[in-house]
Design a protein around this motif. Structure first.
Motif, PDB file in Angstrom:
ATOM      1  N   PHE A  51       0.805  -1.211   0.000  1.00  0.00           N
ATOM      2  CA  PHE A  51       0.000   0.000   0.000  1.00  0.00           C
ATOM      3  C   PHE A  51       0.845   1.271   0.000  1.00  0.00           C
ATOM      4  N   ILE A  52       2.148   1.154   0.165  1.00  0.00           N
ATOM      5  CA  ILE A  52       3.050   2.297   0.045  1.00  0.00           C
ATOM      6  C   ILE A  52       3.905   2.159  -1.219  1.00  0.00           C
ATOM      7  N   ALA A  53       3.808   1.045  -1.900  1.00  0.00           N
ATOM      8  CA  ALA A  53       4.629   0.778  -3.080  1.00  0.00           C
ATOM      9  C   ALA A  53       4.358   1.743  -4.232  1.00  0.00           C
ATOM     10  N   LYS A  54       3.228   2.430  -4.222  1.00  0.00           N
ATOM     11  CA  LYS A  54       2.941   3.392  -5.275  1.00  0.00           C
ATOM     12  C   LYS A  54       3.930   4.553  -5.275  1.00  0.00           C
ATOM     13  N   TRP A  55       4.648   4.748  -4.178  1.00  0.00           N
ATOM     14  CA  TRP A  55       5.640   5.815  -4.083  1.00  0.00           C
ATOM     15  C   TRP A  55       6.913   5.495  -4.859  1.00  0.00           C
ATOM     16  N   LYS A  56       7.041   4.280  -5.350  1.00  0.00           N
ATOM     17  CA  LYS A  56       8.245   3.901  -6.097  1.00  0.00           C
ATOM     18  C   LYS A  56       8.364   4.769  -7.347  1.00  0.00           C
ATOM     19  N   GLY A  57       9.508   5.422  -7.497  1.00  0.00           N
ATOM     20  CA  GLY A  57       9.743   6.302  -8.622  1.00  0.00           C
ATOM     21  C   GLY A  57       9.527   7.772  -8.321  1.00  0.00           C
ATOM     22  N   TYR A  58       8.931   8.089  -7.197  1.00  0.00           N
ATOM     23  CA  TYR A  58       8.681   9.477  -6.819  1.00  0.00           C
ATOM     24  C   TYR A  58       9.743   9.965  -5.822  1.00  0.00           C
ATOM     25  N   THR A  59      11.017   9.828  -6.156  1.00  0.00           N
ATOM     26  CA  THR A  59      12.084  10.121  -5.196  1.00  0.00           C
ATOM     27  C   THR A  59      12.124  11.588  -4.784  1.00  0.00           C
ATOM     28  N   PHE A  84       4.688   7.411   8.556  1.00  0.00           N
ATOM     29  CA  PHE A  84       4.092   6.202   7.981  1.00  0.00           C
ATOM     30  C   PHE A  84       2.655   6.463   7.546  1.00  0.00           C
ATOM     31  N   LYS A  85       1.859   7.040   8.426  1.00  0.00           N
ATOM     32  CA  LYS A  85       0.457   7.308   8.086  1.00  0.00           C
ATOM     33  C   LYS A  85       0.343   8.328   6.961  1.00  0.00           C
ATOM     34  N   THR A  86       1.233   9.322   6.956  1.00  0.00           N
ATOM     35  CA  THR A  86       1.218  10.315   5.888  1.00  0.00           C
ATOM     36  C   THR A  86       1.485   9.666   4.537  1.00  0.00           C
ATOM     37  N   PHE A  87       2.494   8.805   4.474  1.00  0.00           N
ATOM     38  CA  PHE A  87       2.807   8.129   3.217  1.00  0.00           C
ATOM     39  C   PHE A  87       1.715   7.125   2.842  1.00  0.00           C
ATOM     40  N   GLN A  88       1.139   6.465   3.834  1.00  0.00           N
ATOM     41  CA  GLN A  88       0.078   5.499   3.551  1.00  0.00           C
ATOM     42  C   GLN A  88      -1.140   6.203   2.951  1.00  0.00           C
ATOM     43  N   TYR A  89      -1.569   7.295   3.565  1.00  0.00           N
ATOM     44  CA  TYR A  89      -2.757   7.992   3.079  1.00  0.00           C
ATOM     45  C   TYR A  89      -2.504   8.710   1.754  1.00  0.00           C
ATOM     46  N   LEU A  94      -1.854   8.438  -5.575  1.00  0.00           N
ATOM     47  CA  LEU A  94      -0.783   8.355  -6.565  1.00  0.00           C
ATOM     48  C   LEU A  94      -1.062   7.293  -7.610  1.00  0.00           C
ATOM     49  N   LYS A  95      -0.666   7.597  -8.824  1.00  0.00           N
ATOM     50  CA  LYS A  95      -0.714   6.583  -9.865  1.00  0.00           C
ATOM     51  C   LYS A  95       0.630   5.877  -9.871  1.00  0.00           C
ATOM     52  N   PRO A  96       0.635   4.557  -9.863  1.00  0.00           N
ATOM     53  CA  PRO A  96       1.929   3.861  -9.904  1.00  0.00           C
ATOM     54  C   PRO A  96       2.629   4.101 -11.236  1.00  0.00           C
ATOM     55  N   LEU A  97       3.928   4.315 -11.155  1.00  0.00           N
ATOM     56  CA  LEU A  97       4.717   4.521 -12.362  1.00  0.00           C
ATOM     57  C   LEU A  97       5.132   3.176 -12.927  1.00  0.00           C
ATOM     58  N   HIS A  98       4.890   2.981 -14.201  1.00  0.00           N
ATOM     59  CA  HIS A  98       5.289   1.758 -14.870  1.00  0.00           C
ATOM     60  C   HIS A  98       6.289   2.103 -15.961  1.00  0.00           C
ATOM     61  N   ALA A  99       7.300   1.320 -16.068  1.00  0.00           N
ATOM     62  CA  ALA A  99       8.297   1.526 -17.121  1.00  0.00           C
ATOM     63  C   ALA A  99       7.906   0.692 -18.331  1.00  0.00           C
ATOM     64  N   TYR A 100       7.854   1.350 -19.447  1.00  0.00           N
ATOM     65  CA  TYR A 100       7.541   0.668 -20.694  1.00  0.00           C
ATOM     66  C   TYR A 100       8.714   0.827 -21.638  1.00  0.00           C
TER      67      TYR A 100
END
Length: 120
Positions: A51-59, A84-89, A94-100
């Motif tokens: 549930f926090i994995a959507k932050w991947k790519g948003y460094t 933790f709660k801030t990032f969770q909520y 966020l839209k997950p970033l996908h590499a194509y």
């Protein structure tokens, strides 16, 4: 910053709360130290928690969010819990970033993505 047991976790939380209070008064070194260690913790959450994995790519946004957490922290609980709660909520929006790759095959496999972007 990686606690082994509950006592270590309590000590870590006390250290972070003290550093945050100092950083809120304008100490830049305390803020940099917090950002460095909380970024490490957040990256671990991104790798382990779906549930926090959507932050991947948003460094860049991760650092901005940590700075905002430092600035806005008024909570009497742990700072790490607040982050933790801030990032969770915030991950909910966020839209997950996908590499194509342009070399990926599409449809029946005869053409690649680049074939649709280049005019022949």
């Amino acid at each position: 910053m990686a606690p082994m047991d509950e006592k270590d976790r309590e000590i870590r939380d006390q250290i972070f709360i003290s550093l945050v209070r100092i950083a809120q008064k304008g100490n830049v070194l305390a803020q940099q130290y917090i950002i460095e260690w909380i970024t490490f913790i957040v990256n671990e959450w991104i790798e382990k928690l779906w549930f926090i994995a959507k932050w991947k790519g948003y460094t860049d946004d991760i650092e901005k969010m940590i700075r905002a957490c430092i600035r806005c922290y008024r909570y009497t609980g742990t700072f790490v819990g607040y982050v933790f709660k801030t990032f969770q909520y915030s991950a909910r929006g966020l839209k997950p970033l996908h590499a194509y790759s342009f070399n990926d095959r599409v449809r029946n496999g005869n053409k690649t993505r680049i074939d649709y972007f280049i005019a022949h």
